[in-house]
Design a protein around this motif. Sequence first.
Motif, PDB file in Angstrom:
ATOM      1  N   THR A 232     -15.530 -27.198  -3.381  1.00 11.17           N
ATOM      2  CA  THR A 232     -15.386 -28.194  -4.448  1.00 11.17           C
ATOM      3  C   THR A 232     -16.709 -28.744  -4.958  1.00 11.17           C
ATOM      4  O   THR A 232     -16.728 -29.694  -5.733  1.00 11.17           O
ATOM      5  CB  THR A 232     -14.521 -29.363  -3.955  1.00 11.17           C
ATOM      6  N   GLU A 233     -17.821 -28.192  -4.552  1.00  7.43           N
ATOM      7  CA  GLU A 233     -19.116 -28.662  -5.054  1.00  7.43           C
ATOM      8  C   GLU A 233     -19.359 -28.119  -6.461  1.00  7.43           C
ATOM      9  O   GLU A 233     -18.811 -27.084  -6.852  1.00  7.43           O
ATOM     10  CB  GLU A 233     -20.235 -28.223  -4.112  1.00  7.43           C
ATOM     11  N   GLN A 234     -20.198 -28.832  -7.223  1.00 10.81           N
ATOM     12  CA  GLN A 234     -20.463 -28.468  -8.618  1.00 10.81           C
ATOM     13  C   GLN A 234     -21.732 -27.624  -8.710  1.00 10.81           C
ATOM     14  O   GLN A 234     -22.772 -28.063  -9.207  1.00 10.81           O
ATOM     15  CB  GLN A 234     -20.621 -29.745  -9.472  1.00 10.81           C
ATOM     16  N   ASN A 235     -21.677 -26.392  -8.230  1.00 11.99           N
ATOM     17  CA  ASN A 235     -22.829 -25.496  -8.342  1.00 11.99           C
ATOM     18  C   ASN A 235     -22.339 -24.051  -8.324  1.00 11.99           C
ATOM     19  O   ASN A 235     -21.196 -23.763  -7.951  1.00 11.99           O
ATOM     20  CB  ASN A 235     -23.852 -25.750  -7.225  1.00 11.99           C
ATOM     21  N   GLU A 236     -23.211 -23.137  -8.716  1.00  6.78           N
ATOM     22  CA  GLU A 236     -22.828 -21.735  -8.864  1.00  6.78           C
ATOM     23  C   GLU A 236     -22.426 -21.112  -7.541  1.00  6.78           C
ATOM     24  O   GLU A 236     -21.494 -20.310  -7.482  1.00  6.78           O
ATOM     25  CB  GLU A 236     -23.983 -20.947  -9.491  1.00  6.78           C
ATOM     26  N   SER A 237     -23.113 -21.488  -6.441  1.00  4.34           N
ATOM     27  CA  SER A 237     -22.764 -20.923  -5.143  1.00  4.34           C
ATOM     28  C   SER A 237     -21.332 -21.273  -4.765  1.00  4.34           C
ATOM     29  O   SER A 237     -20.588 -20.433  -4.242  1.00  4.34           O
ATOM     30  CB  SER A 237     -23.737 -21.442  -4.082  1.00  4.34           C
ATOM     31  N   CYS A 238     -20.930 -22.499  -5.084  1.00  2.00           N
ATOM     32  CA  CYS A 238     -19.567 -22.928  -4.780  1.00  2.00           C
ATOM     33  C   CYS A 238     -18.569 -22.250  -5.711  1.00  2.00           C
ATOM     34  O   CYS A 238     -17.517 -21.780  -5.274  1.00  2.00           O
ATOM     35  CB  CYS A 238     -19.480 -24.443  -4.911  1.00  2.00           C
ATOM     36  N   TRP A 239     -18.885 -22.205  -7.003  1.00  2.00           N
ATOM     37  CA  TRP A 239     -17.979 -21.551  -7.963  1.00  2.00           C
ATOM     38  C   TRP A 239     -17.751 -20.089  -7.586  1.00  2.00           C
ATOM     39  O   TRP A 239     -16.661 -19.559  -7.749  1.00  2.00           O
ATOM     40  CB  TRP A 239     -18.544 -21.668  -9.372  1.00  2.00           C
ATOM     41  N   GLN A 240     -18.803 -19.431  -7.089  1.00  2.00           N
ATOM     42  CA  GLN A 240     -18.660 -18.022  -6.714  1.00  2.00           C
ATOM     43  C   GLN A 240     -17.632 -17.847  -5.607  1.00  2.00           C
ATOM     44  O   GLN A 240     -16.871 -16.873  -5.600  1.00  2.00           O
ATOM     45  CB  GLN A 240     -20.010 -17.464  -6.264  1.00  2.00           C
ATOM     46  N   GLN A 241     -17.560 -18.782  -4.682  1.00  4.84           N
ATOM     47  CA  GLN A 241     -16.584 -18.695  -3.598  1.00  4.84           C
ATOM     48  C   GLN A 241     -15.151 -18.774  -4.115  1.00  4.84           C
ATOM     49  O   GLN A 241     -14.219 -18.240  -3.497  1.00  4.84           O
ATOM     50  CB  GLN A 241     -16.822 -19.815  -2.590  1.00  4.84           C
ATOM     51  N   ASN A 242     -14.969 -19.422  -5.262  1.00  6.84           N
ATOM     52  CA  ASN A 242     -13.623 -19.602  -5.820  1.00  6.84           C
ATOM     53  C   ASN A 242     -13.188 -18.464  -6.742  1.00  6.84           C
ATOM     54  O   ASN A 242     -12.031 -18.430  -7.149  1.00  6.84           O
ATOM     55  CB  ASN A 242     -13.562 -20.924  -6.586  1.00  6.84           C
ATOM     56  N   ARG A 243     -14.094 -17.563  -7.089  1.00 10.20           N
ATOM     57  CA  ARG A 243     -13.748 -16.438  -7.970  1.00 10.20           C
ATOM     58  C   ARG A 243     -13.465 -15.203  -7.100  1.00 10.20           C
ATOM     59  O   ARG A 243     -14.356 -14.420  -6.812  1.00 10.20           O
ATOM     60  CB  ARG A 243     -14.897 -16.153  -8.950  1.00 10.20           C
ATOM     61  N   ARG A 244     -12.222 -15.059  -6.674  1.00  7.14           N
ATOM     62  CA  ARG A 244     -11.935 -13.993  -5.709  1.00  7.14           C
ATOM     63  C   ARG A 244     -10.506 -13.470  -5.825  1.00  7.14           C
ATOM     64  O   ARG A 244      -9.626 -14.110  -6.398  1.00  7.14           O
ATOM     65  CB  ARG A 244     -12.168 -14.494  -4.287  1.00  7.14           C
ATOM     66  N   ALA A 245     -10.313 -12.309  -5.232  1.00  8.00           N
ATOM     67  CA  ALA A 245      -8.981 -11.796  -4.909  1.00  8.00           C
ATOM     68  C   ALA A 245      -8.921 -11.749  -3.387  1.00  8.00           C
ATOM     69  O   ALA A 245      -9.723 -11.070  -2.743  1.00  8.00           O
ATOM     70  CB  ALA A 245      -8.779 -10.411  -5.496  1.00  8.00           C
ATOM     71  N   GLN A 246      -7.986 -12.503  -2.822  1.00  9.63           N
ATOM     72  CA  GLN A 246      -7.907 -12.606  -1.356  1.00  9.63           C
ATOM     73  C   GLN A 246      -6.726 -11.790  -0.841  1.00  9.63           C
ATOM     74  O   GLN A 246      -5.618 -11.854  -1.387  1.00  9.63           O
ATOM     75  CB  GLN A 246      -7.744 -14.064  -0.930  1.00  9.63           C
ATOM     76  N   PHE A 247      -6.971 -11.014   0.222  1.00  7.08           N
ATOM     77  CA  PHE A 247      -5.939 -10.204   0.847  1.00  7.08           C
ATOM     78  C   PHE A 247      -5.310 -10.958   2.014  1.00  7.08           C
ATOM     79  O   PHE A 247      -6.020 -11.501   2.874  1.00  7.08           O
ATOM     80  CB  PHE A 247      -6.531  -8.880   1.368  1.00  7.08           C
ATOM     81  N   ASN A 248      -3.983 -10.993   2.038  1.00  7.92           N
ATOM     82  CA  ASN A 248      -3.254 -11.618   3.147  1.00  7.92           C
ATOM     83  C   ASN A 248      -2.085 -10.731   3.539  1.00  7.92           C
ATOM     84  O   ASN A 248      -1.546  -9.977   2.709  1.00  7.92           O
ATOM     85  CB  ASN A 248      -2.723 -13.002   2.746  1.00  7.92           C
ATOM     86  N   ILE A 249      -1.684 -10.812   4.804  1.00  9.20           N
ATOM     87  CA  ILE A 249      -0.482 -10.093   5.251  1.00  9.20           C
ATOM     88  C   ILE A 249       0.741 -10.754   4.606  1.00  9.20           C
ATOM     89  O   ILE A 249       0.905 -11.974   4.683  1.00  9.20           O
ATOM     90  CB  ILE A 249      -0.376 -10.109   6.776  1.00  9.20           C
ATOM     91  N   ASP A 250       1.556  -9.966   3.970  1.00  9.89           N
ATOM     92  CA  ASP A 250       2.772 -10.485   3.330  1.00  9.89           C
ATOM     93  C   ASP A 250       3.891 -10.467   4.375  1.00  9.89           C
ATOM     94  O   ASP A 250       4.592  -9.467   4.545  1.00  9.89           O
ATOM     95  CB  ASP A 250       3.126  -9.611   2.121  1.00  9.89           C
ATOM     96  N   ARG A 251       4.063 -11.552   5.081  1.00  8.02           N
ATOM     97  CA  ARG A 251       5.001 -11.604   6.210  1.00  8.02           C
ATOM     98  C   ARG A 251       6.416 -11.912   5.725  1.00  8.02           C
ATOM     99  O   ARG A 251       6.603 -12.647   4.781  1.00  8.02           O
ATOM    100  CB  ARG A 251       4.556 -12.657   7.209  1.00  8.02           C
TER     101      ARG A 251
END
Length: 251
Positions: A232-251
Amino acid sequence: MMRLQTTRTKSIVTTAMAAMLLLAGCHKKQSAPPPYSAPPAAAPAAAPTATLTAEPATIDLGQSVVLTWHTTNATSVSIDGVGPVNPNGTTNVTPSNSTNFHLVATGDGGTADANFRVTVRVPAAPVAGTSSNLPDDAAFHAAVPDIFFDYDSYDLNPAGHTAAQQASTYLTQHPDIKLLIGGYCDERGSAEYNLALGENRANAAKTALVNAGVSASRIRVISYGKEKQFCTEQNESCWQQNRRAQFNIDR
């Protein structure tokens, strides 16, 4: 004698004046104006172009496919059975029978269309599996890394392709695992725009896995847009963490 001279003088003067008037008339004559030239016609508007693909092209009944389209010079784009769409994008569809998807792109330069046929077949029997065969979440995430995206993009960069290849290798070795791919965005932009972008990112990850040999029937996608933030920080390093496709086991 004087009268004769006077007459001659008047004749000479008259002749001289006539010559002067004629000469003056020649000087006053103007050249004709140039012919009218119409201004050049405006260049015609560029004609639209359109492409449409689906991945995979053949599915079992009940499975979904990712439609991907690209257009240029289009002001409105629609797909039969889907409705109006953005000029470029992806979406999931689950046809109940073999379907010819038809896209129409309209612009100032005319109309273009594209078609892609998806074949729906009788589904194969699902592979039996039990929860005891599934790894715990920590072990799964250690083996299957998330895919991170550049700003306002859903194209896989080189690191994203590497992560997708690692994920596909693991999933091929563990055929009992069904996968849920979540698409995430940073906080910038509207909620509606980021929901669409998150879906495009999840679909891009799914397409990479399917191209690497993972069955589409094992994969489900969902978009969280900007609603679930990893940082939730206002910087590019933080924004980069939020731009993703996350893989999870579909249980």
